[in-house]
Design a protein around this motif. Structure first.
Motif, PDB file in Angstrom:
ATOM      1  N   LYS A 130       0.834  -1.204   0.000  1.00 28.25           N
ATOM      2  CA  LYS A 130       0.000   0.000   0.000  1.00 28.25           C
ATOM      3  C   LYS A 130       0.863   1.246   0.000  1.00 28.25           C
ATOM      4  N   VAL A 131       1.977   1.211   0.726  1.00 29.24           N
ATOM      5  CA  VAL A 131       2.896   2.353   0.711  1.00 29.24           C
ATOM      6  C   VAL A 131       3.456   2.546  -0.687  1.00 29.24           C
ATOM      7  N   ARG A 132       3.794   1.456  -1.348  1.00 27.90           N
ATOM      8  CA  ARG A 132       4.361   1.545  -2.696  1.00 27.90           C
ATOM      9  C   ARG A 132       3.384   2.236  -3.651  1.00 27.90           C
ATOM     10  N   LYS A 133       2.097   1.925  -3.510  1.00 30.59           N
ATOM     11  CA  LYS A 133       1.090   2.546  -4.378  1.00 30.59           C
ATOM     12  C   LYS A 133       0.990   4.055  -4.135  1.00 30.59           C
ATOM     13  N   ALA A 134       1.345   4.487  -2.929  1.00 28.05           N
ATOM     14  CA  ALA A 134       1.284   5.913  -2.601  1.00 28.05           C
ATOM     15  C   ALA A 134       2.512   6.675  -3.074  1.00 28.05           C
ATOM     16  N   LEU A 135       3.569   5.967  -3.444  1.00 24.88           N
ATOM     17  CA  LEU A 135       4.811   6.613  -3.859  1.00 24.88           C
ATOM     18  C   LEU A 135       4.727   7.075  -5.307  1.00 24.88           C
ATOM     19  N   SER A 136       5.496   8.095  -5.635  1.00 24.94           N
ATOM     20  CA  SER A 136       5.604   8.527  -7.035  1.00 24.94           C
ATOM     21  C   SER A 136       6.276   7.420  -7.842  1.00 24.94           C
ATOM     22  N   PRO A 137       5.696   7.027  -8.973  1.00 20.84           N
ATOM     23  CA  PRO A 137       6.306   5.970  -9.795  1.00 20.84           C
ATOM     24  C   PRO A 137       7.750   6.291 -10.184  1.00 20.84           C
ATOM     25  N   ASN A 138       8.084   7.569 -10.299  1.00 18.49           N
ATOM     26  CA  ASN A 138       9.441   7.951 -10.704  1.00 18.49           C
ATOM     27  C   ASN A 138      10.480   7.685  -9.625  1.00 18.49           C
ATOM     28  N   PHE A 139      10.036   7.539  -8.373  1.00 15.80           N
ATOM     29  CA  PHE A 139      11.007   7.418  -7.276  1.00 15.80           C
ATOM     30  C   PHE A 139      10.742   6.207  -6.385  1.00 15.80           C
ATOM     31  N   VAL A 140       9.998   5.221  -6.895  1.00 16.30           N
ATOM     32  CA  VAL A 140       9.670   4.057  -6.065  1.00 16.30           C
ATOM     33  C   VAL A 140      10.940   3.350  -5.598  1.00 16.30           C
ATOM     34  N   TYR A 141      11.837   3.049  -6.513  1.00 15.50           N
ATOM     35  CA  TYR A 141      13.044   2.288  -6.160  1.00 15.50           C
ATOM     36  C   TYR A 141      13.903   3.062  -5.156  1.00 15.50           C
ATOM     37  N   ILE A 142      14.167   4.334  -5.455  1.00 14.43           N
ATOM     38  CA  ILE A 142      15.024   5.140  -4.567  1.00 14.43           C
ATOM     39  C   ILE A 142      14.381   5.288  -3.193  1.00 14.43           C
ATOM     40  N   THR A 143      13.075   5.579  -3.170  1.00 11.51           N
ATOM     41  CA  THR A 143      12.403   5.784  -1.884  1.00 11.51           C
ATOM     42  C   THR A 143      12.431   4.516  -1.047  1.00 11.51           C
ATOM     43  N   GLU A 144      12.157   3.378  -1.658  1.00 12.47           N
ATOM     44  CA  GLU A 144      12.151   2.129  -0.888  1.00 12.47           C
ATOM     45  C   GLU A 144      13.544   1.776  -0.377  1.00 12.47           C
ATOM     46  N   GLU A 145      14.571   2.081  -1.153  1.00 16.55           N
ATOM     47  CA  GLU A 145      15.935   1.819  -0.683  1.00 16.55           C
ATOM     48  C   GLU A 145      16.261   2.674   0.542  1.00 16.55           C
ATOM     49  N   LEU A 146      15.802   3.907   0.515  1.00 14.74           N
ATOM     50  CA  LEU A 146      16.039   4.794   1.656  1.00 14.74           C
ATOM     51  C   LEU A 146      15.124   4.460   2.826  1.00 14.74           C
ATOM     52  N   HIS A 154      26.341   0.773   9.880  1.00 11.31           N
ATOM     53  CA  HIS A 154      27.655   1.177   9.386  1.00 11.31           C
ATOM     54  C   HIS A 154      27.887   0.737   7.944  1.00 11.31           C
ATOM     55  N   ASP A 155      27.582  -0.531   7.620  1.00  4.39           N
ATOM     56  CA  ASP A 155      27.884  -1.048   6.282  1.00  4.39           C
ATOM     57  C   ASP A 155      27.072  -0.380   5.182  1.00  4.39           C
ATOM     58  N   LYS A 156      25.915   0.168   5.548  1.00  3.24           N
ATOM     59  CA  LYS A 156      25.051   0.775   4.527  1.00  3.24           C
ATOM     60  C   LYS A 156      25.112   2.302   4.534  1.00  3.24           C
ATOM     61  N   ARG A 157      25.865   2.891   5.453  1.00  4.47           N
ATOM     62  CA  ARG A 157      25.827   4.335   5.607  1.00  4.47           C
ATOM     63  C   ARG A 157      26.301   5.054   4.341  1.00  4.47           C
ATOM     64  N   ASN A 158      27.406   4.612   3.778  1.00  2.82           N
ATOM     65  CA  ASN A 158      27.933   5.244   2.557  1.00  2.82           C
ATOM     66  C   ASN A 158      26.967   5.071   1.392  1.00  2.82           C
ATOM     67  N   TYR A 159      26.343   3.878   1.333  1.00  2.00           N
ATOM     68  CA  TYR A 159      25.357   3.590   0.278  1.00  2.00           C
ATOM     69  C   TYR A 159      24.178   4.560   0.379  1.00  2.00           C
ATOM     70  N   LYS A 162      25.226   8.178  -0.505  1.00  2.00           N
ATOM     71  CA  LYS A 162      25.475   8.376  -1.939  1.00  2.00           C
ATOM     72  C   LYS A 162      24.158   8.581  -2.702  1.00  2.00           C
ATOM     73  N   ILE A 163      23.115   7.871  -2.276  1.00  2.00           N
ATOM     74  CA  ILE A 163      21.804   8.080  -2.908  1.00  2.00           C
ATOM     75  C   ILE A 163      21.344   9.517  -2.700  1.00  2.00           C
ATOM     76  N   LEU A 164      21.497  10.003  -1.480  1.00  2.00           N
ATOM     77  CA  LEU A 164      21.099  11.379  -1.182  1.00  2.00           C
ATOM     78  C   LEU A 164      21.873  12.370  -2.033  1.00  2.00           C
ATOM     79  N   ARG A 165      23.199  12.187  -2.099  1.00  2.00           N
ATOM     80  CA  ARG A 165      24.031  13.134  -2.850  1.00  2.00           C
ATOM     81  C   ARG A 165      23.735  13.076  -4.343  1.00  2.00           C
ATOM     82  N   ASN A 166      23.448  11.888  -4.850  1.00  2.00           N
ATOM     83  CA  ASN A 166      23.109  11.786  -6.272  1.00  2.00           C
ATOM     84  C   ASN A 166      21.815  12.536  -6.597  1.00  2.00           C
TER      85      ASN A 166
END
Length: 640
Positions: A130-146, A154-159, A162-166
């Protein structure tokens, strides 16, 4: 195997598919109950309504405060809330303020990080799908990763960083922020209830309708002002004249011409020919409005008189045509003593003032002149064929109803007509009688039939819609009669009094509210009755009958704010219980963005659940339980 079972087997062809669905539905039952939002009597006040939707009646700011207090200053909390309400405007404002590129980039990074944190909070009541349906289709992948990764890990902090900076470096941050803000707005409120009166008085009911058409989940209970517009499109000339009179009275004819494309030129020319200035018919305007004695004001005053006189004539025709409506208390033109310009009401004689009777034939006071009839027919054809108006009213009729039972509560706009002792009054029609719940069911069926059949002429279907506007036993009106004539032409107060149905006195009594809940098949111990229609005045309380009755007409309409003293009530119903929200008058979106000013709101807890409610406690939960029972039965058949 039943037809339904065959459909279920087609959707879940294997035993494992059914087991997976059972697991999913069982889990959903344990989610917290999502938030319902109740509004009423919007009366065309789009800006205040739009802001209330955007801030979820203060829900957005409350969640920000709960999660960021101590980390953000009060000003930063309000700025963050304003961003979520009006992302495009706030982004433009921040870019203008933060001229240093480095500071701006850091603002973007901090803001996106905070938005993701808030999104996590608002998403907790929903399944991931249901959350996915509420997300903008253009940013579903990025939003779910975040959203579904721990930025502190610690292991995912740089990852994560980097998404934010991109997003910033690739100039996508504006689009991402805007999309995420609207997703948060979408998730803060799961379902909206509009308890009547979208139309009349305020300037932009069309914008409210467009907002509702595009809203994710909404139901509407018709108000008496809404049925005027439904009646006009269904072919009732009398409904049409009433709404034109109200539009002229509140200086709102632009909604007819400029928004819905209905040409008033013929009416205007007729009015100019037959009427002049008249103090009683000058449009009501705001104190700060530059609208003194302009040509436009005179023109509206003339139109106001023209449509009022036609309305009074058509009311007389209706009384003769429908004796079953029992309109004996209505003040009509045939009661006038023409030489003296006096009228006798209940044996007492009153002088008539501000008269504008030029087109009335004293011998046949209800007869339209040839030109009046041409104006009526031309306008009625325009109303019935106005494309945008038809679109809006198709939605209003489709999504609307006379009442709604939802999660144990009873919602309707006006009243249930009753005697002084609480006995349901009966409306007799075609050798049958209707009262209580059956009365509302009857009127809903008649309205839908009239709207579907829509035709130009004196037909019973259109007349029935008019009865909903001001009939003595109309659940949307709730008075013995409407004294419109007296308000224009008589200075004394007595003929202007409109006696309310006993419902409005009895709704303060707990036993009566319990009776209503039982009548509509609800639990009197846990249920509530939620009304609009009657503005809650300064000295009155909106919560009545030991918290069984809640009246949420608090003055969205600016015309009512002097008597309510506030800018409206709304109601929130979440997993913790019911909260009544009091709003103070809204200024403007520009003020909200430039000065970070929200609508000032206060909350009052109506009831608080001892145990937090889950989806299992809702109407949707009951449907899920039925589905689970069927799935388990089919699963057992797989074994055999």
């Amino acid at each position: 195997m039943s037809y339904v079972e065959k459909l279920v087997r087609e959707k879940f062809p294997t035993e494992q598919a059914i087991i997976t669905e059972i697991t999913n539905l069982e889990a959903i039952l344990n989610l917290p109950k999502a938030t319902e939002h109740y509004v009423s009597d919007l009366h065309g006040e789009f800006n205040a309504f739009d802001h209330t939707l955007r801030n979820g009646s203060g829900n957005v700011k409350q969640k920000i405060t709960e999660n960021f207090a101590g980390r953000l200053t009060p000003k930063n909390i309000q700025d963050f809330a304003t961003l979520i309400y009006y992302p495009e405007d706030e982004l433009a404002f921040q870019k203008k303020e933060l001229t240093d590129q480095e500071f701006l980039e850091q603002w973007y990074l901090n803001t996106i990080s905070n938005l993701i944190e808030l999104l996590k909070v608002t998403a907790t009541k929903y399944t991931r799908s249901k959350v996915r349906k509420a997300l903008s289709p253009n940013f579903v992948y990025i939003t779910e990763e975040l959203l579904y990764n721990d930025q502190q890990e610690h292991d995912k902090r740089n990852y994560y960083n980097k998404i934010l900076r991109n997003l910033v470096e690739l100039k996508q941050s504006d689009y991402f922020i805007i999309a995420t803000c609207y997703t948060i707005q979408r998730l803060v409120v799961d379902h909206l209830h509009v308890i009547g009166d979208i139309y009349d008085r305020g300037p932009a009911p069309d914008k409210i309708m467009e907002k509702l058409i595009n809203y994710h989940s909404v139901d509407i209970q018709w108000g008496n002002h809404d049925v005027l517009w439904i009646g006009a499109v269904a072919g009732s000339a009398l409904c049409m004249m009433n709404l034109l009179r109200i539009c002229a009275r509140y200086n709102n004819l632009a909604i007819i011409e400029d928004v819905y494309g209905i040409n008033l030129r013929h009416l205007s020319m007729f009015a100019e020919k037959n009427y002049g200035d008249n103090e009683a018919f000058r449009p009501k305007t705001l104190e700060n409005e530059d609208f003194v004695m302009s040509d436009e004001r005179i023109q509206i005053t003339q139109i106001h008189q023209a449509v009022s006189i036609i309305q009074f004539k058509l009311e007389g025709q209706l009384k003769k045509r429908r004796p079953e409506f029992k309109l004996d208390d209505m003040i009509l033109l045939d009661q006038i003593q023409w030489p003296k310009k006096e009228i006798v009401i209940e044996g007492k004689t009153y002088s008539l003032e501000n008269t504008c009777f030029r087109t009335i034939n004293p011998d046949k006071p209800f007869e339209l002149t040839k030109e009046e009839d041409e104006v009526v027919q031309s306008l009625l054809n325009s109303f019935m064929n106005a494309t945008k108006l038809r679109k809006h009213l198709d939605f209003l009729v489709g999504k609307g109803s006379m009442y709604k039972t939802y999660n144990g509560n009873l919602l309707f706009h006006g009243c249930i007509p009753v005697e002084e002792d609480g006995t349901f009054q009966q409306f007799n029609y075609e050798n049958d009688s209707f009262s209580g719940k059956k009365l509302l069911d009857f009127w809903e069926l008649r309205l839908r039939k009239a709207y579907k059949k829509a035709n130009n002429g004196e037909n019973i279907e259109a007349d029935m819609i008019w009865y909903l506007w001001q009939g003595a036993l109309s659940p949307l009106f709730g008075k013995h009669s409407m004294t419109t004539f007296a308000r224009y032409f008589i200075s004394e107060d007595e003929p202007k009094k409109e006696c309310k149905n006993a419902y409005f006195k009895l709704r303060k009594e707990e036993w009566f509210c319990n009776q209503l809940l039982i009548e509509f098949g609800l639990d009197e111990k846990s249920g509530h009755v939620i009304n609009g229609h009657t503005p809650v005045k300064k000295e009155q309380e909106p919560i009545l009958a030991n918290k069984k009755m809640i009246v949420i007409d608090g003055g969205y309409s600016k015309a009512y704010q002097p008597i309510t003293g506030i800018g409206g009530y709304t109601l929130l119903y979440n997993s913790y219980g019911l909260q009544l929200v009091t709003h103070y008058p809204f200024t403007s979106k520009k003020d909200a963005v430039k000065h970070s000013r929200d609508i000032k709101s206060t909350r009052k807890i109506v009831n608080q659940e001892l145990e937090r409610q889950t989806v299992a406690d809702t109407d949707i939960g009951e449907e899920i339980k039925k589905s689970l029972q069927m799935l388990r039965e089919i699963l057992n058949k797989y074994d055999s």
